[in-house]
Design a protein around this motif. Structure first.
Motif, PDB file in Angstrom:
ATOM      1  N   GLN A 123       0.836  -1.201   0.000  1.00  0.00           N
ATOM      2  CA  GLN A 123       0.000   0.000   0.000  1.00  0.00           C
ATOM      3  C   GLN A 123       0.871   1.250   0.000  1.00  0.00           C
ATOM      4  O   GLN A 123       1.819   1.370   0.797  1.00  0.00           O
ATOM      5  N   CYS A 124       0.518   2.177  -0.866  1.00  0.00           N
ATOM      6  CA  CYS A 124       1.239   3.446  -0.970  1.00  0.00           C
ATOM      7  C   CYS A 124       0.975   4.287   0.280  1.00  0.00           C
ATOM      8  O   CYS A 124      -0.175   4.464   0.694  1.00  0.00           O
ATOM      9  N   LYS A 125       2.041   4.817   0.889  1.00  0.00           N
ATOM     10  CA  LYS A 125       1.874   5.646   2.090  1.00  0.00           C
ATOM     11  C   LYS A 125       1.486   7.080   1.739  1.00  0.00           C
ATOM     12  O   LYS A 125       1.029   7.827   2.603  1.00  0.00           O
ATOM     13  N   ASP A 126       1.655   7.458   0.453  1.00  0.00           N
ATOM     14  CA  ASP A 126       1.297   8.827   0.069  1.00  0.00           C
ATOM     15  C   ASP A 126      -0.166   8.958  -0.346  1.00  0.00           C
ATOM     16  O   ASP A 126      -0.837   9.901   0.035  1.00  0.00           O
ATOM     17  N   CYS A 127      -0.680   7.981  -1.129  1.00  0.00           N
ATOM     18  CA  CYS A 127      -2.068   8.136  -1.618  1.00  0.00           C
ATOM     19  C   CYS A 127      -2.982   6.997  -1.168  1.00  0.00           C
ATOM     20  O   CYS A 127      -4.195   7.061  -1.396  1.00  0.00           O
ATOM     21  N   GLY A 128      -2.428   5.954  -0.557  1.00  0.00           N
ATOM     22  CA  GLY A 128      -3.260   4.868  -0.045  1.00  0.00           C
ATOM     23  C   GLY A 128      -3.592   3.784  -1.055  1.00  0.00           C
ATOM     24  O   GLY A 128      -4.229   2.791  -0.713  1.00  0.00           O
ATOM     25  N   HIS A 129      -3.160   3.957  -2.319  1.00  0.00           N
ATOM     26  CA  HIS A 129      -3.469   2.964  -3.353  1.00  0.00           C
ATOM     27  C   HIS A 129      -2.772   1.632  -3.049  1.00  0.00           C
ATOM     28  O   HIS A 129      -1.639   1.613  -2.578  1.00  0.00           O
ATOM     29  N   ILE A 130      -3.477   0.541  -3.332  1.00  0.00           N
ATOM     30  CA  ILE A 130      -2.912  -0.794  -3.141  1.00  0.00           C
ATOM     31  C   ILE A 130      -2.675  -1.420  -4.509  1.00  0.00           C
ATOM     32  O   ILE A 130      -3.610  -1.509  -5.316  1.00  0.00           O
TER      33      ILE A 130
ATOM     34  N   TYR B  98       7.109   1.248  -7.839  1.00  0.00           N
ATOM     35  CA  TYR B  98       6.472   2.523  -7.530  1.00  0.00           C
ATOM     36  C   TYR B  98       4.963   2.355  -7.542  1.00  0.00           C
ATOM     37  O   TYR B  98       4.432   1.461  -8.194  1.00  0.00           O
ATOM     38  N   CYS B  99       4.269   3.227  -6.834  1.00  0.00           N
ATOM     39  CA  CYS B  99       2.801   3.249  -6.847  1.00  0.00           C
ATOM     40  C   CYS B  99       2.321   3.534  -8.267  1.00  0.00           C
ATOM     41  O   CYS B  99       2.792   4.473  -8.912  1.00  0.00           O
ATOM     42  N   THR B 100       1.373   2.741  -8.761  1.00  0.00           N
ATOM     43  CA  THR B 100       0.894   2.950 -10.129  1.00  0.00           C
ATOM     44  C   THR B 100      -0.069   4.139 -10.223  1.00  0.00           C
ATOM     45  O   THR B 100      -0.425   4.551 -11.315  1.00  0.00           O
ATOM     46  N   GLU B 101      -0.473   4.702  -9.083  1.00  0.00           N
ATOM     47  CA  GLU B 101      -1.364   5.864  -9.098  1.00  0.00           C
ATOM     48  C   GLU B 101      -0.599   7.179  -9.029  1.00  0.00           C
ATOM     49  O   GLU B 101      -0.864   8.086  -9.799  1.00  0.00           O
ATOM     50  N   CYS B 102       0.361   7.263  -8.065  1.00  0.00           N
ATOM     51  CA  CYS B 102       1.028   8.557  -7.850  1.00  0.00           C
ATOM     52  C   CYS B 102       2.549   8.484  -8.011  1.00  0.00           C
ATOM     53  O   CYS B 102       3.233   9.481  -7.834  1.00  0.00           O
ATOM     54  N   HIS B 103       3.091   7.302  -8.326  1.00  0.00           N
ATOM     55  CA  HIS B 103       4.525   7.093  -8.586  1.00  0.00           C
ATOM     56  C   HIS B 103       5.411   7.234  -7.350  1.00  0.00           C
ATOM     57  O   HIS B 103       6.632   7.300  -7.467  1.00  0.00           O
TER      58      HIS B 103
END
Ligand SMILES: [Zn+2]
Length: 151
Positions: A45-52, A59-64
């Motif tokens: 889970q991304c700690k910046d935007c919460g995307h899983i 990298y997070c596929t939503e916010c990188h």
């Protein structure tokens, strides 16, 4: 004589011809496989935007963002789609026929490809509720699979 022994004799195959491919953890997927080995379904889970994301990426596929943590999933999912494999598979999977390939939507969001197990194939329906089970395929490796939640 089971199908594996029949094929070995008929086609002169060895046990090595029936060895299934095993997961090869990467730097960024190792926590998922380590968790599965302990019968825990871990998601990144991304700690910046919460995307899983699943499968896990660098990298997070939503916010990188590359700032993430691993959370333990509930193990609950719904069946999005499935196919019953009855023939035409590589040798290692022939003894398992017929088996079910499924796409499941985890309660936490990601869609995962897996096997649907421990069920009557005739009762499978898209949208049905599932829960995770772990199949120990070696001393170190366990695979998350899904079974219907009995009413
Ligand atoms: Zn993010």
């Amino acid at each position: 004589m089971d199908i594996k022994e029949q094929l070995k004799q008929k086609l002169n195959l060895s046990d090595a011809d029936f060895a299934k491919p095993m997961p090869i953890p990467t730097k960024w997927s190792r926590p998922f496989w380590d968790g599965a080995g302990q019968h825990k379904l871990l998601l990144k889970q991304c700690k910046d935007c919460g995307h899983i994301d699943h499968p896990p990426y660098l990298y997070c596929t939503e916010c990188h963002s590359d700032d993430h943590e691993w959370i333990e999933a509930s193990g609950k999912a719904t069946l999005y789609a499935f196919a019953i494999n009855e023939y035409g598979v590589p040798f290692p999977f022939m003894p398992d026929l017929p088996y079910v390939l499924g796409l499941v939507d985890l309660k936490e969001g990601p869609r995962m490809i897996t096997n649907i197990v421990e069920c009557d194939h005739n009762m499978l329906k898209n949208g049905m509720e599932l829960e995770v089970v772990f199949e120990d395929v070696s001393k170190e490796v366990s695979l998350p699979k899904w079974k219907p939640i009995k009413p």
